[in-house]
Design a protein around this motif. Structure first.
Motif, PDB file in Angstrom:
ATOM      1  N   GLU A   1       0.811  -1.219   0.000  1.00  0.00           N
ATOM      2  CA  GLU A   1       0.000   0.000   0.000  1.00  0.00           C
ATOM      3  C   GLU A   1       0.844   1.269   0.000  1.00  0.00           C
ATOM      4  N   GLY A   2       2.163   1.124   0.236  1.00  0.00           N
ATOM      5  CA  GLY A   2       3.053   2.276   0.229  1.00  0.00           C
ATOM      6  C   GLY A   2       2.837   3.233   1.391  1.00  0.00           C
ATOM      7  N   VAL A   3       2.324   2.741   2.521  1.00  0.00           N
ATOM      8  CA  VAL A   3       2.094   3.585   3.688  1.00  0.00           C
ATOM      9  C   VAL A   3       2.687   2.925   4.940  1.00  0.00           C
ATOM     10  N   ASP A   4       2.937   3.748   5.954  1.00  0.00           N
ATOM     11  CA  ASP A   4       3.374   3.245   7.248  1.00  0.00           C
ATOM     12  C   ASP A   4       2.156   3.050   8.138  1.00  0.00           C
ATOM     13  N   THR A   5       2.186   2.025   8.949  1.00  0.00           N
ATOM     14  CA  THR A   5       1.093   1.784   9.888  1.00  0.00           C
ATOM     15  C   THR A   5       1.661   1.643  11.296  1.00  0.00           C
ATOM     16  N   VAL A   6       0.916   2.083  12.289  1.00  0.00           N
ATOM     17  CA  VAL A   6       1.342   2.018  13.683  1.00  0.00           C
ATOM     18  C   VAL A   6       1.155   0.602  14.203  1.00  0.00           C
ATOM     19  N   GLU A   7       2.248   0.013  14.706  1.00  0.00           N
ATOM     20  CA  GLU A   7       2.197  -1.325  15.277  1.00  0.00           C
ATOM     21  C   GLU A   7       2.305  -1.318  16.788  1.00  0.00           C
ATOM     22  N   SER A   8       3.001  -0.313  17.350  1.00  0.00           N
ATOM     23  CA  SER A   8       3.125  -0.260  18.803  1.00  0.00           C
ATOM     24  C   SER A   8       3.206   1.188  19.278  1.00  0.00           C
ATOM     25  N   ILE A   9       2.716   1.381  20.500  1.00  0.00           N
ATOM     26  CA  ILE A   9       2.735   2.701  21.129  1.00  0.00           C
ATOM     27  C   ILE A   9       3.211   2.527  22.559  1.00  0.00           C
ATOM     28  N   ASP A  10       4.226   3.298  22.944  1.00  0.00           N
ATOM     29  CA  ASP A  10       4.730   3.279  24.317  1.00  0.00           C
ATOM     30  C   ASP A  10       4.559   4.680  24.898  1.00  0.00           C
ATOM     31  N   LEU A  11       3.573   4.813  25.787  1.00  0.00           N
ATOM     32  CA  LEU A  11       3.306   6.078  26.469  1.00  0.00           C
ATOM     33  C   LEU A  11       3.467   5.899  27.976  1.00  0.00           C
TER      34      LEU A  11
ATOM     35  N   MET B   1      -0.122  -3.323  28.307  1.00  0.00           N
ATOM     36  CA  MET B   1       0.492  -3.081  29.608  1.00  0.00           C
ATOM     37  C   MET B   1      -0.188  -1.892  30.282  1.00  0.00           C
ATOM     38  N   LEU B   2      -0.906  -2.191  31.351  1.00  0.00           N
ATOM     39  CA  LEU B   2      -1.679  -1.182  32.089  1.00  0.00           C
ATOM     40  C   LEU B   2      -1.286  -1.133  33.562  1.00  0.00           C
ATOM     41  N   SER B   3      -0.187  -1.739  33.941  1.00  0.00           N
ATOM     42  CA  SER B   3       0.235  -1.765  35.341  1.00  0.00           C
ATOM     43  C   SER B   3       0.530  -0.362  35.854  1.00  0.00           C
TER      44      SER B   3
ATOM     45  N   LEU C   1       0.974   1.475  28.453  1.00  0.00           N
ATOM     46  CA  LEU C   1       0.473   2.641  29.185  1.00  0.00           C
ATOM     47  C   LEU C   1       0.848   2.523  30.662  1.00  0.00           C
ATOM     48  N   HIS C   2       1.854   1.766  30.955  1.00  0.00           N
ATOM     49  CA  HIS C   2       2.341   1.488  32.301  1.00  0.00           C
ATOM     50  C   HIS C   2       2.754   2.787  33.008  1.00  0.00           C
ATOM     51  N   GLY C   3       2.448   2.880  34.291  1.00  0.00           N
ATOM     52  CA  GLY C   3       2.963   3.976  35.106  1.00  0.00           C
ATOM     53  C   GLY C   3       2.337   5.329  34.850  1.00  0.00           C
ATOM     54  N   ASN C   4       1.057   5.361  34.574  1.00  0.00           N
ATOM     55  CA  ASN C   4       0.356   6.627  34.395  1.00  0.00           C
ATOM     56  C   ASN C   4      -0.692   6.778  35.506  1.00  0.00           C
ATOM     57  N   LEU C   5      -1.670   7.613  35.299  1.00  0.00           N
ATOM     58  CA  LEU C   5      -2.727   7.859  36.282  1.00  0.00           C
ATOM     59  C   LEU C   5      -4.092   7.555  35.668  1.00  0.00           C
ATOM     60  N   LEU C   6      -4.144   6.585  34.781  1.00  0.00           N
ATOM     61  CA  LEU C   6      -5.365   6.276  34.048  1.00  0.00           C
ATOM     62  C   LEU C   6      -6.417   5.628  34.941  1.00  0.00           C
TER      63      LEU C   6
ATOM     64  N   TYR D   1       4.830   6.118  31.744  1.00  0.00           N
ATOM     65  CA  TYR D   1       5.356   7.177  32.603  1.00  0.00           C
ATOM     66  C   TYR D   1       5.243   8.565  31.988  1.00  0.00           C
ATOM     67  N   ASN D   2       4.053   8.906  31.523  1.00  0.00           N
ATOM     68  CA  ASN D   2       3.816  10.224  30.942  1.00  0.00           C
ATOM     69  C   ASN D   2       2.826  11.062  31.751  1.00  0.00           C
ATOM     70  N   HIS D   3       2.493  10.622  32.933  1.00  0.00           N
ATOM     71  CA  HIS D   3       1.558  11.342  33.810  1.00  0.00           C
ATOM     72  C   HIS D   3       0.204  11.568  33.153  1.00  0.00           C
ATOM     73  N   MET D   4      -0.180  10.671  32.256  1.00  0.00           N
ATOM     74  CA  MET D   4      -1.492  10.776  31.622  1.00  0.00           C
ATOM     75  C   MET D   4      -2.555  10.343  32.618  1.00  0.00           C
ATOM     76  N   SER D   5      -3.696  11.021  32.580  1.00  0.00           N
ATOM     77  CA  SER D   5      -4.773  10.676  33.504  1.00  0.00           C
ATOM     78  C   SER D   5      -6.094  10.585  32.752  1.00  0.00           C
ATOM     79  N   GLY D   6      -7.106  10.032  33.426  1.00  0.00           N
ATOM     80  CA  GLY D   6      -8.428   9.946  32.833  1.00  0.00           C
ATOM     81  C   GLY D   6      -8.633   8.677  32.052  1.00  0.00           C
ATOM     82  N   LYS D   7      -9.320   8.809  30.929  1.00  0.00           N
ATOM     83  CA  LYS D   7      -9.745   7.670  30.116  1.00  0.00           C
ATOM     84  C   LYS D   7      -8.958   7.595  28.809  1.00  0.00           C
ATOM     85  N   VAL D   8      -8.607   6.389  28.416  1.00  0.00           N
ATOM     86  CA  VAL D   8      -7.983   6.161  27.116  1.00  0.00           C
ATOM     87  C   VAL D   8      -9.080   6.279  26.053  1.00  0.00           C
ATOM     88  N   SER D   9      -8.812   7.019  25.004  1.00  0.00           N
ATOM     89  CA  SER D   9      -9.792   7.183  23.938  1.00  0.00           C
ATOM     90  C   SER D   9     -10.064   5.854  23.244  1.00  0.00           C
ATOM     91  N   HIS D  10     -11.340   5.569  23.010  1.00  0.00           N
ATOM     92  CA  HIS D  10     -11.703   4.326  22.311  1.00  0.00           C
ATOM     93  C   HIS D  10     -11.185   4.325  20.876  1.00  0.00           C
TER      94      HIS D  10
END
Length: 110
Positions: free
Chosen positions: A9-19, A71-73, A43-48, A21-30
């Motif tokens: 397809e000639g495009v890049d696709t996201v396979e993994s995301i490491d966020l 990873m949600l620990s 998403l380890h080590g946040n305030l989710l 210890y970013n002090h993120m809080s609240g809800k992960v977007s669906h």
């Protein structure tokens, strides 16, 4: 973020995301769970308080991530609502050190 080129397809696709210890809080977007090639999310080590897993049950998008490792620990999750909707491709689920209450979904035990 790790991307992989889809040569046909000639495009890049996201396979993994490491966020971790970013002090993120609240809800992960669906919407995160609609990335068509997403396999690993850290998403380890946040305030989710909500992992947004009900996004897998949302019928408004026919595309669901083929998630393999989540990873949600070390967050502030009190439940894993929606876990029964995640794809069977999920093989590794890390949820230690949260604020869980009540019963765990039976899917964890399978």
């Amino acid at each position: 973020v790790t991307c992989k080129a889809k040569e046909d397809e000639g495009v890049d696709t996201v396979e993994s995301i490491d966020l971790s210890y970013n002090h993120m809080s609240g809800k992960v977007s669906h919407h995160l769970w609609t990335l068509p090639n997403l396999k690993v999310v850290n998403l380890h080590g946040n305030l989710l308080t909500d992992a947004g897993l009900l996004g897998f049950a949302d019928d408004s998008s026919s595309v669901k991530s083929p998630l393999e490792k989540l990873m949600l620990s070390e967050n502030r999750l009190s439940s894993l609502e929606g876990l029964d909707s995640v794809p069977s491709s999920l093989k590794h689920l890390h949820v230690g050190s949260n604020a869980f209450e009540g019963h765990f979904p039976e899917k964890i035990l399978r």
